[in-house]
Design a protein around this motif. Structure first.
Motif, PDB file in Angstrom:
ATOM      1  N   THR A  87       0.942  -1.227  -0.161  1.00  0.00           N
ATOM      2  CA  THR A  87      -0.025   0.018  -0.102  1.00  0.00           C
ATOM      3  C   THR A  87       0.827   1.202  -0.054  1.00  0.00           C
ATOM      4  O   THR A  87       0.672   2.210  -0.768  1.00  0.00           O
ATOM      5  CB  THR A  87      -0.917  -0.029   1.387  1.00  0.00           C
ATOM      6  OG1 THR A  87      -1.681  -1.164   1.132  1.00  0.00           O
ATOM      7  CG2 THR A  87      -1.872   1.181   1.254  1.00  0.00           C
TER       8      THR A  87
ATOM      9  N   ARG B 205       2.569   1.410  -3.626  1.00  0.00           N
ATOM     10  CA  ARG B 205       1.708   1.999  -4.566  1.00  0.00           C
ATOM     11  C   ARG B 205       1.482   3.560  -4.440  1.00  0.00           C
ATOM     12  O   ARG B 205       1.542   4.176  -5.313  1.00  0.00           O
ATOM     13  CB  ARG B 205       0.356   1.052  -4.525  1.00  0.00           C
ATOM     14  CG  ARG B 205       0.925  -0.305  -4.896  1.00  0.00           C
ATOM     15  CD  ARG B 205      -0.669  -0.829  -5.181  1.00  0.00           C
ATOM     16  NE  ARG B 205      -0.503  -2.348  -5.562  1.00  0.00           N
ATOM     17  CZ  ARG B 205      -1.104  -3.351  -4.619  1.00  0.00           C
ATOM     18  NH1 ARG B 205      -1.477  -3.049  -3.279  1.00  0.00           N
ATOM     19  NH2 ARG B 205      -0.823  -4.490  -4.876  1.00  0.00           N
TER      20      ARG B 205
ATOM     21  N   ALA C 189       1.999   0.597 -10.689  1.00  0.00           N
ATOM     22  CA  ALA C 189       1.996   1.658  -9.878  1.00  0.00           C
ATOM     23  C   ALA C 189       2.222   3.034 -10.518  1.00  0.00           C
ATOM     24  O   ALA C 189       1.643   4.115 -10.174  1.00  0.00           O
ATOM     25  CB  ALA C 189       2.309   1.705  -8.492  1.00  0.00           C
TER      26      ALA C 189
ATOM     27  N   ASN D  84      -1.572  -7.862 -13.748  1.00  0.00           N
ATOM     28  CA  ASN D  84      -1.699  -6.628 -12.660  1.00  0.00           C
ATOM     29  C   ASN D  84      -1.101  -5.547 -13.080  1.00  0.00           C
ATOM     30  O   ASN D  84      -2.058  -4.199 -12.859  1.00  0.00           O
ATOM     31  CB  ASN D  84      -1.385  -7.353 -11.297  1.00  0.00           C
ATOM     32  CG  ASN D  84      -2.273  -8.276 -10.635  1.00  0.00           C
ATOM     33  OD1 ASN D  84      -3.516  -8.361 -11.052  1.00  0.00           O
ATOM     34  ND2 ASN D  84      -2.015  -8.993 -10.086  1.00  0.00           N
TER      35      ASN D  84
ATOM     36  N   GLY E 260      -3.155  -2.142 -13.900  1.00  0.00           N
ATOM     37  CA  GLY E 260      -3.067  -0.823 -13.368  1.00  0.00           C
ATOM     38  C   GLY E 260      -2.686   0.150 -14.379  1.00  0.00           C
ATOM     39  O   GLY E 260      -3.092   1.300 -14.238  1.00  0.00           O
TER      40      GLY E 260
ATOM     41  N   GLU F 258      -7.000  -0.359 -12.557  1.00  0.00           N
ATOM     42  CA  GLU F 258      -7.674  -1.381 -11.764  1.00  0.00           C
ATOM     43  C   GLU F 258      -6.749  -1.680 -10.680  1.00  0.00           C
ATOM     44  O   GLU F 258      -5.399  -1.863 -10.896  1.00  0.00           O
ATOM     45  CB  GLU F 258      -8.252  -2.433 -12.526  1.00  0.00           C
ATOM     46  CG  GLU F 258      -9.329  -1.978 -13.368  1.00  0.00           C
ATOM     47  CD  GLU F 258     -10.762  -1.892 -12.509  1.00  0.00           C
ATOM     48  OE1 GLU F 258     -10.922  -2.110 -11.548  1.00  0.00           O
ATOM     49  OE2 GLU F 258     -11.294  -0.912 -13.230  1.00  0.00           O
ATOM     50  N   PRO F 259      -7.183  -2.444  -9.525  1.00  0.00           N
ATOM     51  CA  PRO F 259      -6.345  -2.780  -8.481  1.00  0.00           C
ATOM     52  C   PRO F 259      -5.794  -4.290  -9.079  1.00  0.00           C
ATOM     53  O   PRO F 259      -6.492  -4.758  -9.981  1.00  0.00           O
ATOM     54  CB  PRO F 259      -7.198  -3.024  -7.247  1.00  0.00           C
ATOM     55  CG  PRO F 259      -8.475  -3.109  -7.827  1.00  0.00           C
ATOM     56  CD  PRO F 259      -8.307  -2.076  -8.941  1.00  0.00           C
TER      57      PRO F 259
END
Length: 149
Positions: free
Chosen positions: A48, A51, A87, A114, A118, A123-124
Motif C-alpha cells: 500500500t 503503490r 503503480a 496486474n 494498473g 484497476e487494483p
C-alpha cells in the motif's frame, strides 16, 4: 535521501526506505532502487505504501528507469519490477510487459496481468488467481493488445 545514503553504514534500512518513499511521493525517481529492494522482500507488508508513493511518479520516466531491470532479470526482481510498474508505469511500457503474459511461471504471468490492469485500466491487482484462470485472463490481454509479437 541523499543524506541518509551518505551515512549508509549508520542508517538503518527503515530510515533509508522511509526517505525513499518520501522523495518518490514528492515526485522524484531517486528512491526507486530502495523501493525496489523493499518490494522484493516485503511486498505484502508494504504494498500500500509503495503503490501510494509510486503513483506520484507515474509516467514514461519511471518506465525508463524500471524496464531495463526486466531484461534477463531473475525471478524475484522481475516480480518486484512488474509490481512497481503497475503503480507507476504508463502505456509506453506495455510492450515490455507483454511477453510476461505468456511466461510459464504463473506468478510472473499474474504480475504482468496486474501491471496491465494498473497501467491501462487503473484497476487494483487481482489476488490469488489460479493458474488456469490466469492463463485465460492473459489470453484476453494478449487479444486486447493485438496478439503475440
Amino acid at each position: 535521501l541523499q543524506r541518509v545514503r551518505a551515512r549508509a553504514e549508520k542508517a538503518d534500512a527503515e530510515e533509508l526506505y522511509g526517505a525513499a518513499l518520501c522523495v518518490t511521493a514528492a515526485g522524484s525517481l531517486l528512491g526507486l532502487d530502495e523501493i525496489r529492494a523493499r518490494a522484493r522482500i516485503g511486498w505484502k507488508t508494504h504494498a500500500t505504501q509503495i503503490r501510494a508513493a509510486l503513483a506520484s511518479v507515474r509516467g514514461p520516466e519511471a518506465g525508463k528507469v524500471l524496464c531495463p531491470l526486466l531484461v534477463k532479470a531473475e525471478r524475484e526482481q522481475a516480480v518486484a519490477v512488474l509490481r512497481m510498474l503497475a503503480a507507476c508505469g504508463d502505456a509506453s511500457v506495455v510492450g515490455v510487459i507483454r511477453p510476461f503474459l505468456d511466461n510459464p511461471d504463473n506468478q510472473l504471468r499474474i504480475e504482468a496481468i496486474n501491471a496491465l490492469r494498473g497501467i491501462l485500466d487503473g484497476e487494483p491487482p487481482l489476488e490469488n488467481l489460479p493458474v488456469f484462470e490466469a492463463i485465460e485472463v492473459a489470453g484476453k490481454w494478449m487479444a486486447r493488445l493485438g496478439g503475440k509479437q
